[in-house]
Design a protein around this motif. Structure first.
Motif, PDB file in Angstrom:
ATOM      1  N   LYS A  37      -9.580  15.300   7.414  1.00 58.06           N
ATOM      2  CA  LYS A  37      -9.497  14.160   6.492  1.00 58.06           C
ATOM      3  C   LYS A  37      -8.890  14.582   5.145  1.00 58.06           C
ATOM      4  O   LYS A  37      -9.478  14.424   4.074  1.00 58.06           O
ATOM      5  CB  LYS A  37     -10.879  13.536   6.266  1.00 58.06           C
ATOM      6  N   THR A  38      -7.682  15.122   5.255  1.00 57.26           N
ATOM      7  CA  THR A  38      -6.940  15.514   4.048  1.00 57.26           C
ATOM      8  C   THR A  38      -5.516  14.975   4.127  1.00 57.26           C
ATOM      9  O   THR A  38      -5.016  14.630   5.207  1.00 57.26           O
ATOM     10  CB  THR A  38      -6.879  17.041   3.864  1.00 57.26           C
ATOM     11  N   LEU A  39      -4.878  14.914   2.980  1.00 59.18           N
ATOM     12  CA  LEU A  39      -3.510  14.419   2.887  1.00 59.18           C
ATOM     13  C   LEU A  39      -2.685  15.439   2.103  1.00 59.18           C
ATOM     14  O   LEU A  39      -3.086  15.871   1.027  1.00 59.18           O
ATOM     15  CB  LEU A  39      -3.503  13.063   2.161  1.00 59.18           C
ATOM     16  N   SER A  40      -1.556  15.836   2.671  1.00 62.18           N
ATOM     17  CA  SER A  40      -0.684  16.818   2.019  1.00 62.18           C
ATOM     18  C   SER A  40       0.377  16.094   1.193  1.00 62.18           C
ATOM     19  O   SER A  40       1.160  15.303   1.722  1.00 62.18           O
ATOM     20  CB  SER A  40      -0.012  17.699   3.079  1.00 62.18           C
ATOM     21  N   VAL A  41       0.386  16.364  -0.101  1.00 63.57           N
ATOM     22  CA  VAL A  41       1.369  15.757  -1.009  1.00 63.57           C
ATOM     23  C   VAL A  41       2.394  16.835  -1.348  1.00 63.57           C
ATOM     24  O   VAL A  41       2.092  17.785  -2.062  1.00 63.57           O
ATOM     25  CB  VAL A  41       0.686  15.239  -2.299  1.00 63.57           C
ATOM     26  N   ASN A  42       3.602  16.689  -0.828  1.00 62.60           N
ATOM     27  CA  ASN A  42       4.595  17.758  -0.991  1.00 62.60           C
ATOM     28  C   ASN A  42       6.005  17.266  -1.313  1.00 62.60           C
ATOM     29  O   ASN A  42       6.943  18.043  -1.348  1.00 62.60           O
ATOM     30  CB  ASN A  42       4.639  18.616   0.276  1.00 62.60           C
ATOM     31  N   LYS A  43       6.161  15.967  -1.536  1.00 62.64           N
ATOM     32  CA  LYS A  43       7.482  15.417  -1.858  1.00 62.64           C
ATOM     33  C   LYS A  43       7.312  14.055  -2.518  1.00 62.64           C
ATOM     34  O   LYS A  43       6.219  13.490  -2.541  1.00 62.64           O
ATOM     35  CB  LYS A  43       8.346  15.295  -0.593  1.00 62.64           C
ATOM     36  N   THR A  44       8.417  13.543  -3.041  1.00 67.11           N
ATOM     37  CA  THR A  44       8.391  12.217  -3.662  1.00 67.11           C
ATOM     38  C   THR A  44       9.671  11.479  -3.317  1.00 67.11           C
ATOM     39  O   THR A  44      10.711  12.092  -3.082  1.00 67.11           O
ATOM     40  CB  THR A  44       8.237  12.333  -5.199  1.00 67.11           C
ATOM     41  N   LYS A  45       9.581  10.159  -3.271  1.00 65.89           N
ATOM     42  CA  LYS A  45      10.740   9.327  -2.947  1.00 65.89           C
ATOM     43  C   LYS A  45      11.158   8.576  -4.202  1.00 65.89           C
ATOM     44  O   LYS A  45      10.344   7.930  -4.857  1.00 65.89           O
ATOM     45  CB  LYS A  45      10.398   8.338  -1.830  1.00 65.89           C
ATOM     46  N   HIS A  46      12.437   8.656  -4.546  1.00 64.15           N
ATOM     47  CA  HIS A  46      12.945   8.018  -5.750  1.00 64.15           C
ATOM     48  C   HIS A  46      13.485   6.622  -5.450  1.00 64.15           C
ATOM     49  O   HIS A  46      13.664   6.247  -4.288  1.00 64.15           O
ATOM     50  CB  HIS A  46      14.035   8.884  -6.381  1.00 64.15           C
ATOM     51  N   SER A  86       4.226   4.917  12.798  1.00 59.68           N
ATOM     52  CA  SER A  86       5.176   4.278  13.718  1.00 59.68           C
ATOM     53  C   SER A  86       6.359   5.206  13.932  1.00 59.68           C
ATOM     54  O   SER A  86       6.284   6.399  13.629  1.00 59.68           O
ATOM     55  CB  SER A  86       5.657   2.937  13.139  1.00 59.68           C
ATOM     56  N   ALA A  87       7.438   4.642  14.421  1.00 61.57           N
ATOM     57  CA  ALA A  87       8.637   5.453  14.679  1.00 61.57           C
ATOM     58  C   ALA A  87       9.364   5.801  13.385  1.00 61.57           C
ATOM     59  O   ALA A  87      10.230   6.672  13.361  1.00 61.57           O
ATOM     60  CB  ALA A  87       9.575   4.701  15.606  1.00 61.57           C
ATOM     61  N   SER A  88       9.017   5.121  12.294  1.00 65.34           N
ATOM     62  CA  SER A  88       9.662   5.393  11.004  1.00 65.34           C
ATOM     63  C   SER A  88       9.281   6.786  10.500  1.00 65.34           C
ATOM     64  O   SER A  88       8.213   7.305  10.818  1.00 65.34           O
ATOM     65  CB  SER A  88       9.241   4.350   9.963  1.00 65.34           C
ATOM     66  N   GLU A  89      10.162   7.372   9.692  1.00 63.86           N
ATOM     67  CA  GLU A  89       9.903   8.721   9.164  1.00 63.86           C
ATOM     68  C   GLU A  89       8.707   8.710   8.217  1.00 63.86           C
ATOM     69  O   GLU A  89       7.864   9.602   8.250  1.00 63.86           O
ATOM     70  CB  GLU A  89      11.142   9.234   8.427  1.00 63.86           C
ATOM     71  N   THR A  90       8.655   7.685   7.361  1.00 63.51           N
ATOM     72  CA  THR A  90       7.538   7.568   6.424  1.00 63.51           C
ATOM     73  C   THR A  90       6.574   6.478   6.879  1.00 63.51           C
ATOM     74  O   THR A  90       6.932   5.618   7.690  1.00 63.51           O
ATOM     75  CB  THR A  90       8.053   7.235   5.007  1.00 63.51           C
ATOM     76  N   LEU A  91       5.348   6.502   6.331  1.00 62.02           N
ATOM     77  CA  LEU A  91       4.344   5.519   6.744  1.00 62.02           C
ATOM     78  C   LEU A  91       4.675   4.117   6.248  1.00 62.02           C
ATOM     79  O   LEU A  91       4.714   3.166   7.029  1.00 62.02           O
ATOM     80  CB  LEU A  91       2.965   5.935   6.222  1.00 62.02           C
ATOM     81  N   PHE A  92       4.888   3.998   4.959  1.00 59.50           N
ATOM     82  CA  PHE A  92       5.127   2.676   4.385  1.00 59.50           C
ATOM     83  C   PHE A  92       6.622   2.370   4.327  1.00 59.50           C
ATOM     84  O   PHE A  92       7.372   2.968   3.561  1.00 59.50           O
ATOM     85  CB  PHE A  92       4.525   2.599   2.976  1.00 59.50           C
ATOM     86  N   ASN A  93       7.029   1.420   5.146  1.00 49.33           N
ATOM     87  CA  ASN A  93       8.434   1.036   5.215  1.00 49.33           C
ATOM     88  C   ASN A  93       8.726  -0.019   4.145  1.00 49.33           C
ATOM     89  O   ASN A  93       8.953  -1.199   4.438  1.00 49.33           O
ATOM     90  CB  ASN A  93       8.768   0.500   6.606  1.00 49.33           C
ATOM     91  N   THR A  94       8.695   0.415   2.896  1.00 45.91           N
ATOM     92  CA  THR A  94       8.943  -0.470   1.761  1.00 45.91           C
ATOM     93  C   THR A  94       9.558   0.348   0.640  1.00 45.91           C
ATOM     94  O   THR A  94       9.871   1.523   0.820  1.00 45.91           O
ATOM     95  CB  THR A  94       7.631  -1.147   1.294  1.00 45.91           C
ATOM     96  N   ASN A  95       9.753  -0.247  -0.523  1.00 44.78           N
ATOM     97  CA  ASN A  95      10.344   0.471  -1.659  1.00 44.78           C
ATOM     98  C   ASN A  95       9.701   0.012  -2.961  1.00 44.78           C
ATOM     99  O   ASN A  95       8.946  -0.969  -2.989  1.00 44.78           O
ATOM    100  CB  ASN A  95      11.862   0.273  -1.695  1.00 44.78           C
ATOM    101  N   ILE A  96      10.007   0.719  -4.040  1.00 44.29           N
ATOM    102  CA  ILE A  96       9.397   0.437  -5.332  1.00 44.29           C
ATOM    103  C   ILE A  96       9.719  -0.972  -5.819  1.00 44.29           C
ATOM    104  O   ILE A  96       8.855  -1.672  -6.353  1.00 44.29           O
ATOM    105  CB  ILE A  96       9.855   1.475  -6.375  1.00 44.29           C
ATOM    106  N   SER A  97      10.963  -1.412  -5.605  1.00 46.31           N
ATOM    107  CA  SER A  97      11.366  -2.747  -6.066  1.00 46.31           C
ATOM    108  C   SER A  97      10.549  -3.839  -5.393  1.00 46.31           C
ATOM    109  O   SER A  97      10.093  -4.788  -6.052  1.00 46.31           O
ATOM    110  CB  SER A  97      12.860  -2.970  -5.788  1.00 46.31           C
ATOM    111  N   THR A  98      10.341  -3.721  -4.096  1.00 47.17           N
ATOM    112  CA  THR A  98       9.559  -4.719  -3.358  1.00 47.17           C
ATOM    113  C   THR A  98       8.106  -4.722  -3.824  1.00 47.17           C
ATOM    114  O   THR A  98       7.502  -5.786  -4.020  1.00 47.17           O
ATOM    115  CB  THR A  98       9.614  -4.432  -1.847  1.00 47.17           C
ATOM    116  N   LEU A  99       7.549  -3.540  -3.987  1.00 47.31           N
ATOM    117  CA  LEU A  99       6.164  -3.434  -4.451  1.00 47.31           C
ATOM    118  C   LEU A  99       5.998  -4.073  -5.831  1.00 47.31           C
ATOM    119  O   LEU A  99       5.076  -4.856  -6.066  1.00 47.31           O
ATOM    120  CB  LEU A  99       5.740  -1.965  -4.505  1.00 47.31           C
ATOM    121  N   ASN A 100       6.909  -3.748  -6.741  1.00 46.22           N
ATOM    122  CA  ASN A 100       6.831  -4.305  -8.097  1.00 46.22           C
ATOM    123  C   ASN A 100       7.000  -5.818  -8.091  1.00 46.22           C
ATOM    124  O   ASN A 100       6.327  -6.539  -8.847  1.00 46.22           O
ATOM    125  CB  ASN A 100       7.892  -3.668  -8.998  1.00 46.22           C
ATOM    126  N   TYR A 101       7.894  -6.302  -7.243  1.00 45.97           N
ATOM    127  CA  TYR A 101       8.129  -7.754  -7.146  1.00 45.97           C
ATOM    128  C   TYR A 101       6.854  -8.488  -6.728  1.00 45.97           C
ATOM    129  O   TYR A 101       6.481  -9.507  -7.315  1.00 45.97           O
ATOM    130  CB  TYR A 101       9.250  -8.021  -6.138  1.00 45.97           C
TER     131      TYR A 101
END
Length: 342
Positions: A215-224, A256-271
């Motif tokens: 029950k741990t999560l590895s934080v090793n990168k960031t998406k711009h 899912s088959a996507s590389e990342t878990l959340f298939n969204t972006n900062i603009s959508t989240l902020n909107y």
């Protein structure tokens, strides 16, 4: 200064000096005659030539040239966000300026003027980036260019900055989450609320970053915002954090088959969040408030957030929530009761 007449009738004026290596050198100028005026002129010319010989002749270039050189070097040494900040702030320095146009007094006055256009924190950032840039010019091009701007936040500025740090009172969290209509956005900020991850860090999480057993999560990168993945903000941002069952359940739903878990972006989240006057960073702040209320040591909180210094956590994230005030009041009442009974 020595002087002698040449066979053609003109006069030669000679002056001796020692070069940088201590060697004796001679330099001459020729004048048509030996009047008092021509002697004075010859002397001044000789002194100027000696000065040029003793000093490295520096070819002064425009600020635009130095900016291009600075950004070219920094693009491989700093994060994308930092480079973007450099580019934005340095646009305030006109490209066709020369170093003689930049003085400490002039640009400290400009910093004061910027307060009318930018937040106190942004003015402080401009000052920092200007100083980094000026130091670059001094170190690599013009050793005599020595300008270090000073700017401190006033009490009013500090108050404004503190007011900008927004979080959700813990007793209002259920109501706030319920107000978010978009499902993915709601799940995203719920994970932020329970982990304290930065938005770019959470957007970069992949299935292999989850350790279900421990029950741990590895934080090793960031998406711009550009979609590019890089290493996190600082070295200390690379970390492994503990997660609870609810967080794990949400994350597992998005595998899912996507590389990342959340298939969204900062603009959508902020909107989606602006509709209800929220921001992603509010949930990171609120996570800290939850930990502080729970009595978690500040060092543990700092490491969980990925801060390189505890001071950062203390200065930015130490919130006094309504629940903390009530808890303090209860403890004071109990303390008073204990004292009066003794």
């Amino acid at each position: 200064m020595q002087k002698r007449q040449l066979p053609n009738g003109k006069w030669q004026f000679t002056e001796g000096y020692k070069d940088k290596d201590g060697k004796y050198r001679r330099i001459t100028v020729i004048k048509p005659n030996k009047t008092r005026a021509s002697e004075k002129e010859a002397y001044e010319e000789l002194q100027e030539k000696i000065k040029e010989k003793l000093e490295d002749k520096i070819e002064l270039k425009t600020i635009g040239y130095y900016k291009n050189e600075f950004l070219e070097i920094k693009k491989n040494a700093v994060s994308i966000n930092t480079l973007n900040s450099y580019e934005i702030c340095l646009k305030l320095l006109e490209d066709d300026l020369y170093l003689d146009d930049i003085t400490k007094l002039k640009y400290e006055k400009k910093l004061i003027e910027y307060r009318e256009m930018y937040s106190p924190g942004h003015v402080k950032l401009i000052k920092t980036i200007f100083n980094i840039f000026f130091k670059f010019i001094k170190s690599y091009y013009v050793p005599t260019f020595d300008i270090n701007l000073e700017y401190t936040l006033s009490k009013e500025d500090k108050f404004k900055e503190k007011q900008k740090i927004k979080y959700i009172e813990t007793n209002k969290i259920p109501e706030v989450l319920e107000s978010i209509a978009h499902p993915i956005t709601k799940d995203f900020v719920t994970v932020q609320l329970l982990t304290g991850l930065r938005v770019g860090e959470l957007l970069a999480i992949t299935p292999k970053d989850i350790d279900i057993k421990n029950k741990t999560l590895s934080v090793n990168k960031t998406k711009h915002t550009s979609g590019i993945f890089t290493s996190p903000k600082t070295l200390s941002s690379v970390r492994i954090i503990e997660i609870d069952d609810r967080t794990l359940n949400i994350l597992m739903r998005y595998i899912s088959a996507s590389e990342t878990l959340f298939n969204t972006n900062i603009s959508t989240l902020n909107y989606n969040l602006k509709k209800v006057k929220l921001s992603t960073h509010m949930f990171r702040h609120t996570h800290v408030a939850l930990l502080v209320e729970a009595g978690v040591p500040i060092k543990v909180i700092s490491e969980r957030l990925g801060h390189s210094k505890i001071d950062t956590t203390l200065n930015i994230y130490t919130h006094v929530t309504e629940n903390m005030k009530l808890d303090l009041r209860t403890k004071l009442n109990n303390l008073c009761a204990d004292i009066t009974q003794k």
